[in-house]
Design a protein around this motif. Sequence first.
Motif, mmCIF file in Angstrom:
data_model
loop_
_atom_site.group_PDB
_atom_site.id
_atom_site.type_symbol
_atom_site.label_atom_id
_atom_site.label_comp_id
_atom_site.label_asym_id
_atom_site.label_seq_id
_atom_site.Cartn_x
_atom_site.Cartn_y
_atom_site.Cartn_z
ATOM 1 N N GLU A 205 0.822 -1.218 0.000
ATOM 2 C CA GLU A 205 0.000 0.000 0.000
ATOM 3 C C GLU A 205 0.854 1.264 0.000
ATOM 4 N N GLU A 209 0.918 4.114 -2.975
ATOM 5 C CA GLU A 209 0.719 5.547 -2.758
ATOM 6 C C GLU A 209 1.831 6.360 -3.412
ATOM 7 N N ALA A 236 -6.891 8.534 -0.229
ATOM 8 C CA ALA A 236 -6.511 7.267 0.416
ATOM 9 C C ALA A 236 -7.331 6.102 -0.133
ATOM 10 N N ASP A 237 -8.586 6.383 -0.499
ATOM 11 C CA ASP A 237 -9.414 5.322 -1.082
ATOM 12 C C ASP A 237 -8.868 4.886 -2.446
ATOM 13 N N VAL A 239 -5.725 4.971 -3.287
ATOM 14 C CA VAL A 239 -4.535 4.175 -2.996
ATOM 15 C C VAL A 239 -4.931 2.745 -2.638
ATOM 16 N N SER A 240 -5.928 2.611 -1.752
ATOM 17 C CA SER A 240 -6.379 1.274 -1.341
ATOM 18 C C SER A 240 -6.887 0.473 -2.535
#
Length: 294
Positions: A205, A209, A236-237, A239-240
């Motif tokens: 992860e 990013e 961040a979503d 990236v996930s």
Amino acid sequence: MPKGIHRRWALPEPALGALWDSILIDEHRKAQLLSQAIVNFTVRPKVSRDVIPLHGVILLVGPPGTGKTSLARGLAHRVSQVLKGARMQLLEVEPHSLTSSAMGKTQRAVSDLFSQSIAESAANGPTIVLLDEVETLAVDRSKLSLDANPIDIHRATDAVLVQLDLLAEQHPNLLFVATSNFPEAVDSAFTSRCDLIMEIPLPDEAACEQILRACLSGLAITFPDVAGLTRDADFADCVSACVGLDGRAIRKMVANALAADPQTAINPNSLSIGNLLSAARYAKEQRTKTKVKP
């Protein structure tokens, strides 16, 4: 350029150094890889193979798109930086140019490449050779079928092994860095000759990013509004959603997001987090459907 040699680089080469920096894997792995390559040039010429049977072969394995080839090229640059004063070069082999449907031609082409072109380069100074998609040259002979002239393929693998042994004895200033997306397809006699086999995994992860940020930052040089996406609350979503994709797929996902609709394609400054999320999820779905192994 001799048959089978796709490209020749004089080292060091800053462009290759940039590739080394761009591949985001655990720094301990990078240090181990670099150290193993250095040992090939500092220890191998001075220690009998009866003591340490170094063949001068490193194999990088892992899924497509994880940066194995870029890492190998960057490694050559980093080694030349460490071994200052050595006039090194990198040779890139194009394995597909060596194969032939004519009986015996593949074997002869492989033998000539190793015994002439590569040996001549090593005789003139420290040399690193990139063998991309090595399973093309050293196919697992135990899995050969009766299709596509397997006898010649078998003999080509034999030729690779014989030449590796000869070059290991005659040229201790020679290092092969091989890559494979399908290590199970590589002949076990080849892997047994490898001094190091390193898996290059899919990015975690944190690496996802970094890759996504770097891609958007690069895009923002031309389209400034894109820079704000990395500060969005839903970044961040995105990236996930990228976890499970390789680095190449993440960058292509951004390109797909730019093609979300004609308006975004015409004006990339209008790229949204929603576009990125949709593209990332679609990329993951396609990866699952095509059963690409992680």
